[in-house]
Write an enzyme that holds these catalytic residues in place. Structure first.
Site, short mmCIF file in Angstrom:
data_model
loop_
_atom_site.label_atom_id
_atom_site.label_comp_id
_atom_site.label_asym_id
_atom_site.label_seq_id
_atom_site.Cartn_x
_atom_site.Cartn_y
_atom_site.Cartn_z
N GLU A 217 0.87 -1.18 0.00
CA GLU A 217 0.00 0.00 0.00
C GLU A 217 0.90 1.22 0.00
O GLU A 217 1.38 1.65 1.05
CB GLU A 217 -0.90 -0.01 1.25
CG GLU A 217 -1.86 -1.17 1.32
CD GLU A 217 -2.97 -1.07 0.28
OE1 GLU A 217 -3.21 0.04 -0.23
OE2 GLU A 217 -3.58 -2.09 -0.04
N CYS A 251 -2.24 9.40 2.35
CA CYS A 251 -1.79 8.83 1.06
C CYS A 251 -2.74 9.16 -0.06
O CYS A 251 -2.33 9.25 -1.22
CB CYS A 251 -1.65 7.32 1.20
SG CYS A 251 -3.16 6.52 1.74
P1 NAD Z 1 7.22 5.08 7.96
O1 NAD Z 1 8.50 5.82 7.94
O2 NAD Z 1 6.43 5.05 9.21
O3 NAD Z 1 7.53 3.60 7.46
C1 NAD Z 1 6.51 2.64 7.32
C2 NAD Z 1 6.93 1.35 7.96
O4 NAD Z 1 8.06 0.82 7.25
C3 NAD Z 1 7.38 1.50 9.41
O5 NAD Z 1 6.74 0.53 10.20
C4 NAD Z 1 8.87 1.27 9.35
O6 NAD Z 1 9.37 0.68 10.53
C5 NAD Z 1 9.02 0.34 8.18
N1 NAD Z 1 10.34 0.36 7.55
C6 NAD Z 1 11.17 1.42 7.41
N2 NAD Z 1 12.30 1.05 6.77
C7 NAD Z 1 12.17 -0.27 6.50
C8 NAD Z 1 12.99 -1.24 5.84
N3 NAD Z 1 14.18 -0.92 5.33
N4 NAD Z 1 12.53 -2.50 5.71
C9 NAD Z 1 11.33 -2.83 6.21
N5 NAD Z 1 10.50 -1.96 6.83
C10 NAD Z 1 10.92 -0.70 6.98
O7 NAD Z 1 6.23 5.60 6.87
P2 NAD Z 1 6.52 6.34 5.54
O8 NAD Z 1 7.19 5.43 4.57
O9 NAD Z 1 7.06 7.71 5.79
O10 NAD Z 1 4.96 6.50 5.11
C11 NAD Z 1 4.56 7.47 4.27
C12 NAD Z 1 4.29 6.86 2.91
O11 NAD Z 1 3.29 5.85 3.05
C13 NAD Z 1 3.75 7.84 1.91
O12 NAD Z 1 4.35 7.60 0.66
C14 NAD Z 1 2.28 7.51 1.86
O13 NAD Z 1 1.66 7.87 0.65
C15 NAD Z 1 2.29 6.04 2.08
N6 NAD Z 1 1.02 5.60 2.62
C16 NAD Z 1 0.27 4.77 1.87
C17 NAD Z 1 -0.98 4.38 2.34
C18 NAD Z 1 -1.84 3.44 1.55
O14 NAD Z 1 -2.74 2.87 2.15
N7 NAD Z 1 -1.63 3.26 0.27
C19 NAD Z 1 -1.43 4.84 3.56
C20 NAD Z 1 -0.61 5.69 4.31
C21 NAD Z 1 0.63 6.06 3.84
#
Ligand code: NAD
Length: 466
Positions: A217, A251
């Site tokens: 997602e 998102c």
């Molecule tokens: P975040 O930094 O909280 O990371 C998300 C998760 O990924 C965390 O639990 C983190 O621990 C894990 N993570 C980080 N590095 C990792 C790695 N190398 N390997 C495995 N897991 C790892 O969140 P973010 O990425 O800043 O979230 C924002 C993004 O998420 C935006 O691009 C947003 O559009 C997207 N998003 C999508 C949806 C959807 O439903 N499609 C919903 C919300 C956010």
């Protein structure tokens, strides 16, 4: 029990063993688990909202209550009401020759096993628990890795999950990126990850080692098409909401807007009054802060860079000078980063492109967005957008509220992700949808076993025609 990167594997084995001991939880057992998710939300609502506010610096309790708690409860209610129908085997039609022999075919959903849930910070409760609802409805065990960017909420999640669930039903692993990296290397039966595209690529590589199926997602730049037939007041009001809510850290927030040059000034006036209305009527108590300094700097940089790339920049805020300040960046030159990076904050990029064919061509230059918003009165135009573009979702004359529909699948396509969940789609996504064939009373293999005869040749020809 608190799970660190050292004891991820033992905790995973606890869940896996429990799955082996109960491969097909009854409807009653699944409903009980779902009710416990609901109780965990309703019985601790103020604690959840406080933790969220602490993590964001400030987050309106009303917004948290709606966006994280109510949406999750709605998903539980939807599953409680429909699960017994989802669990029913789906009859399929056997091939005619087999049907004549009395054969039966159907598809029956079985749990996959242990599902990993990696969730982000922007709706830290809903985006951990909404997948959990689908995972538990499908009869699986769940292991959650919540975001390190919202430590208070993640710690509360860990504490409450251990109160409401045994550690062989659902477990939580809090921790930094090292924990996340070790987590996604576990041999799960499925992983759902919500977050950014770069990390998704790492997860895909790690998951490939164990051939773990993925639901990704992701985000991206969701465009808004403003048609010449659009009601500008309504468009402005809804766009203002899309950027006010959670300070645009969503998102599915509208990222950039395509509008004809000759409608731009009228739209900006309507947007200004929509922002002023929201701000003066609600005040700063109803706002949400940018989650942390890193993201604040990232957003400031996108605006500043746009400004130096010849964009017209406007800042709207109401009488209260609240935390909400919608910034509009209009027509930056092509090399500005804001054209390509997901904004994920209270900033709207506007491009003056009015012709629908050109708007569609502009959208199609980039990877498929999570959602495309169309504002206008023409069904013909809306159908054109549907047929000539691709995206996870498509919305007419509204923003964000598609997510309120538990009976719609949610997810992206291409660059915005893969797989869909929520409601029945979530149940299916986390199920092994097994194909079942029961042979009939006639021995059909007799027709296709040597020595071949005229009957075989006739059957062979006939089967191509039906
Ligand atoms: P975040 O930094 O909280 O990371 C998300 C998760 O990924 C965390 O639990 C983190 O621990 C894990 N993570 C980080 N590095 C990792 C790695 N190398 N390997 C495995 N897991 C790892 O969140 P973010 O990425 O800043 O979230 C924002 C993004 O998420 C935006 O691009 C947003 O559009 C997207 N998003 C999508 C949806 C959807 O439903 N499609 C919903 C919300 C956010």
């Amino acid at each position: 029990m608190s799970v660190s990167s050292n004891n991820l594997e033992p905790q995973f084995q606890v869940l896996r063993k429990a799955y082996y001991l109960e491969r097909y939880p009854s409807l009653a057992a699944r409903l009980d688990r779902l009710r416990r998710v609901k109780a965990m939300l309703t019985e601790h609502e103020s604690a959840w909202c406080e933790a969220l506010s602490q993590d964001f610096g400030y987050r309106s309790a009303d917004q948290s209550s709606f966006a994280d708690i109510t949406t999750s409860i709605k998903s539980v209610n939807h599953a409680l009401k429909n699960l017994k129908f989802w669990m029913k085997a789906e009859r399929r039609t056997p091939d005619l020759s087999l049907r004549m022999s009395g054969a039966k075919t159907y598809v029956e959903a079985f749990p996959k096993g242990v599902v990993g849930i990696v969730s982000p910070w922007n709706f830290p409760i809903n985006l951990a628990l909404s997948p959990l609802v689908s995972v538990l409805a499908a009869g699986n065990r769940a292991f959650i890795k919540p975001s390190e960017a919202t430590p208070a909420t993640s710690a509360l999640l860990e504490k409450l999950i251990s109160q409401y669930f045994t550690d062989d039903e659902v477990a939580v692993a809090c921790g930094d990126v090292d924990v996340a990296q070790a987590f996604v290397k576990l041999p799960f039966d499925h992983i759902i990850y919500t977050g950014g595209e770069t990390v998704a690529k790492h997860i895909m590589r790690d998951a490939a080692e164990n051939l773990v199926p993925l639901t990704l997602e992701l985000g991206g730049k969701s465009p808004v098409i403003v048609s010449s037939s659009a009601d500008l007041k309504l468009t402005a009001k809804r766009i203002a909401f899309g950027k006010y809510f959670n300070a645009g850290q969503i998102c599915i927030a509208p990222d950039y807007l395509l509008i004809a040059e000759d409608r731009l000034e009228a739209f900006l006036l309507d947007l200004k009054s929509a922002v002023e209305h929201a701000d003066s009527s609600q005040g700063s108590a109803d706002s949400v802060s940018i989650v942390n300094e890193r993201h604040r700097q990232r957003i400031d940089y996108l605006i500043a860079e746009g400004e130096s790339a010849n964009a017209r920049v406007m800042r709207f805020s109401g009488h209260n000078q609240s935390a909400y300040q919608l910034t509009v960046v209009i027509n930056p030159s092509a090399d500005a980063g804001i054209n390509n990076s997901e904004i994920f904050g209270p900033v709207l990029l506007i491009k003056t492109i009015g012709d629908l064919s050109e708007q569609i061509a502009y959208i199609n230059q980039s990877s498929h967005p999570l959602v495309i918003y169309y504002f206008g009165r023409s069904e013909t135009e809306f159908r054109r957008v549907a047929r000539e573009t691709s995206s996870g979702g498509l919305v007419k004359n509204d923003v964000i509220f598609q997510y309120a529909n538990d009976d719609l699948p949610f997810g992206g396509v291409g660059g915005s992700g893969m797989g869909k969940y929520r409601g029945e789609y979530g149940f299916k996504e986390f199920s092994n949808n097994r194909a079942v064939y029961k042979s009939g009373i006639v021995d059909v293999s007799g027709f296709v076993t040597p020595p071949y005869s005229g009957v075989f040749r006739m059957v062979n020809k006939l089967m191509r025609k039906i």
